[in-house]
Design an enzyme around this catalytic site. Sequence first.
Site, PDB file in Angstrom:
ATOM      1  CG  ASN A  29      -1.692   1.956  -4.503  1.00 28.25           C
ATOM      2  OD1 ASN A  29      -0.905   2.644  -5.148  1.00 28.25           O
ATOM      3  ND2 ASN A  29      -2.145   0.793  -4.956  1.00 28.25           N
ATOM      4  CE  LYS A  82      -7.677  -1.592  -4.940  1.00 28.30           C
ATOM      5  NZ  LYS A  82      -6.953  -0.557  -4.190  1.00 28.30           N
ATOM      6  CB  SER A  83      -6.462  -6.457  -0.347  1.00 29.80           C
ATOM      7  OG  SER A  83      -5.918  -6.207  -1.618  1.00 29.80           O
ATOM      8  CD  GLU A  98      -3.939  -4.576  -7.349  1.00 34.45           C
ATOM      9  OE1 GLU A  98      -2.839  -4.484  -7.913  1.00 34.45           O
ATOM     10  OE2 GLU A  98      -4.293  -3.855  -6.407  1.00 34.45           O
TER      11      GLU A  98
HETATM   12  N1  LIG Z   1      -2.071  -6.457   8.250  1.00 35.87           N
HETATM   13  C1  LIG Z   1      -2.321  -5.148   8.357  1.00 35.87           C
HETATM   14  N2  LIG Z   1      -2.199  -4.494   9.533  1.00 35.87           N
HETATM   15  C2  LIG Z   1      -2.452  -3.180   9.646  1.00 35.87           C
HETATM   16  N3  LIG Z   1      -2.858  -2.402   8.623  1.00 35.87           N
HETATM   17  C3  LIG Z   1      -3.013  -2.982   7.418  1.00 35.87           C
HETATM   18  C4  LIG Z   1      -2.757  -4.384   7.219  1.00 35.87           C
HETATM   19  N4  LIG Z   1      -2.985  -4.677   5.919  1.00 35.87           N
HETATM   20  C5  LIG Z   1      -3.348  -3.522   5.338  1.00 35.87           C
HETATM   21  N5  LIG Z   1      -3.379  -2.504   6.223  1.00 35.87           N
HETATM   22  C6  LIG Z   1      -3.770  -1.106   5.955  1.00 35.87           C
HETATM   23  O1  LIG Z   1      -5.126  -1.081   5.584  1.00 35.87           O
HETATM   24  C7  LIG Z   1      -5.370  -0.187   4.510  1.00 35.87           C
HETATM   25  C8  LIG Z   1      -6.110  -0.933   3.435  1.00 35.87           C
HETATM   26  O2  LIG Z   1      -5.258  -1.943   2.912  1.00 35.87           O
HETATM   27  P1  LIG Z   1      -5.698  -2.870   1.688  1.00 35.87           P
HETATM   28  O3  LIG Z   1      -4.630  -3.876   1.505  1.00 35.87           O
HETATM   29  O4  LIG Z   1      -7.070  -3.353   1.909  1.00 35.87           O
HETATM   30  O5  LIG Z   1      -5.683  -1.782   0.513  1.00 35.87           O
HETATM   31  P2  LIG Z   1      -5.948  -1.992  -1.050  1.00 35.87           P
HETATM   32  O6  LIG Z   1      -7.098  -1.132  -1.415  1.00 35.87           O
HETATM   33  O7  LIG Z   1      -6.032  -3.420  -1.369  1.00 35.87           O
HETATM   34  O8  LIG Z   1      -4.648  -1.297  -1.653  1.00 35.87           O
HETATM   35  P3  LIG Z   1      -3.704  -1.734  -2.906  1.00 35.87           P
HETATM   36  O9  LIG Z   1      -4.325  -1.130  -4.121  1.00 35.87           O
HETATM   37  O10 LIG Z   1      -2.422  -1.055  -2.593  1.00 35.87           O
HETATM   38  O11 LIG Z   1      -3.611  -3.216  -2.939  1.00 35.87           O
HETATM   39  C9  LIG Z   1      -4.012   0.355   4.094  1.00 35.87           C
HETATM   40  O12 LIG Z   1      -3.844   1.664   4.532  1.00 35.87           O
HETATM   41  C10 LIG Z   1      -3.009  -0.557   4.760  1.00 35.87           C
HETATM   42  O13 LIG Z   1      -1.873   0.149   5.159  1.00 35.87           O
HETATM   43 MG   LIG Z   2      -4.834  -4.719  -2.438  1.00 40.63          MG
END
Ligand SMILES: Nc1ncnc2c1ncn2[C@@H]1O[C@H](COP(=O)(O)OP(=O)(O)OP(=O)(O)O)[C@@H](O)[C@H]1O
Ligand SMILES: [Mg+2]
Lengths: 267, 286
Positions: free
Chosen positions: A39, A43-44, A163
């Site tokens: 998490n 990725k997103s 996801e």
């Molecule tokens: N809009 C935003 N502004 C600032 N930081 C952000 C924002 N969106 C995400 N982050 C931070 O960027 C990092 C990566 O986020 P992301 O959503 O890409 O993770 P992820 O791998 O998709 O996680 P998950 O498995 O929880 O979906 C995280 O630490 C998150 O807190």
């Molecule tokens: Mg994500």
Amino acid sequence: MSHIDIRDMSFTYTGKRMILKDINLQIEQGEWVAILGHNGSGKSTLAKTLVGLLEPAQGTVAIAGTIITPETTPAIRKQIGIVFQNPDNQFVGVTVRDDIAFGMENLCVSREEMLERIAFFAKKVGMEKYLDKEPASLSGGQKQRVAIAGILAMQTGIMIFDEATSMLDPYAREDLMKYIRQLHQEGLTIIMITHEIEEALLADRLVIMKEGKIFADGRKEELLKQPEVFAQSALVMPLALQMAMQLDDEATFGEVKAFLWESTFAK
Amino acid sequence: MGIHFREVSFHYPQNQLTFYQAIADITLQIAKQDEFICLIGRTGSGKSTLAQHMNALLLPTEGSVEIFGSLITNKRDKKINYNLLRKHVGLVFQFPEYQLFEETVEKDIMFGPLNFHVPPEQAKQIASETIKLVGLDETYLKRNPFNLSGGEKKRVSIAGILAFDPDILVLDEPTSGLDPQGKIQMMELFKAIQAKTGKSIIIITHDMDLVYEHASRVIVLHDGSLIYDESPEVLFRRGDLEQFHLQYPNTIKVLSALRDRFGLDLDIYQKNLPDALLAIKKAVAR
Ligand SMILES: Nc1ncnc2c1ncn2[C@@H]1O[C@H](COP(=O)(O)OP(=O)(O)OP(=O)(O)O)[C@@H](O)[C@H]1O
Ligand SMILES: [Mg+2]
Ligand SMILES: Nc1ncnc2c1ncn2[C@@H]1O[C@H](COP(=O)(O)OP(=O)(O)OP(=O)(O)O)[C@@H](O)[C@H]1O
Ligand SMILES: [Mg+2]
């Protein structure tokens, strides 16, 4: 030139902390890639840079030879569809029908063709009876189905699922995976972000992210021989392989182990 | 008695003339203590609707729900303190976005405790303890909850309910969106809470492995009706689960494949990896 070509790319939301750090990733046309990682690993964020929703601070992202910029983004969006992690972020219409239609609206699809596709893909995800309902009044899994139908209906050459099946029942999930496999066989490029190892195993290649970097990238058969890679990135090995690895007495369990490995990849 | 459903049906209004029956004639009892229930069923079967009756977020169209002694029916009763019911039964929503609304994570987690009259200083203290329980560090407290990743939001939404220490926990898909190790840790946390306090826990999930390993009781909904209410041992020995769009846990699937391939005399009904390994060793030795 790869179909998707990310070069030395970094990204930050705030201008301070880098969320993606020096990403290099090439994906060929027709590949099926699963992206895994803890998490917050990015990725997103990575997925959103692929469709021009987020702009890299450094480096480039190119799709089919075109570097994504604000100018090229509209054309890029016709080639690549994304199902967002939260289906609500995808809903704009008053009805389920509007929402499935939405993605097609910029694609010069004729009205007739559009209606046909709506009917076809609503049925494909089992939502044909809900076309007149408001998206807000659907259950969680029903929302995900509608979001998926909207992207499938665009019939883009590249599809990203972030996801997208996390709230589907096991049966619906399997059904969708069958269809994605069919699309893959027809030559589509599939990128699937998932926490479900069983789902990731359907892909050919696994990309594992950790703290904004690509931690591992390779064919699943290779990566699954390295349990430490999984342990270090908040992942868990598929159950059958955990069994195989713990049945260490080769003389007694050789055949059983071989079967467990085979069955893991025979999907 | 914690929660008692008596012949509960619920209709969502569709338009002026029609309605949609999301759950039908549900009767069931949940004890205050020591229950670990998984609520399962296909997409749209009525799980979230049922869960929202457990703390009176939705009022039954027909029938009644008794929650810690308060009888909840179709009509709002001025004598019932609905806010207090939420202190008895804490509900984590399926989508964290529906639960997060403050400008910092800290304020979000403090909201519950403050709502139930915990002094601000103590609520702050609770927030910094609870954030760590769900696997995030204290730097997250100052973050805006809307700028978190999906899994991070989920964790914060769970922290927000744990923070006010409800008597029963109802968790709507608490592990969807968590990374695999995070999922294991979250289940360990729920188990530890139960071991320490005895609080009953109700989890909605599509993860059959989780159900088999952790549930002491499984409730299955199908098209709004309760079709099974039994132990996972009984449920997963049934042959008809696929017709309800359910599946068997991975342990059972892998072990039955092994049994069939090698003709082993193997007990396939094992709930976790260590037990599965023991069963294989026994069968091979035979
Ligand atoms: N809009 C935003 N502004 C600032 N930081 C952000 C924002 N969106 C995400 N982050 C931070 O960027 C990092 C990566 O986020 P992301 O959503 O890409 O993770 P992820 O791998 O998709 O996680 P998950 O498995 O929880 O979906 C995280 O630490 C998150 O807190
Ligand atoms: Mg994500
Ligand atoms: N606000 C609403 N208005 C009208 N119908 C609704 C509303 N919310 C849910 N429904 C309908 O009620 C049924 C049950 O929904 P519910 O959210 O309880 O399902 P669920 O079992 O939680 O599904 P999922 O696994 O997809 O989350 C669904 O068919 C859904 O379309
Ligand atoms: Mg639900």
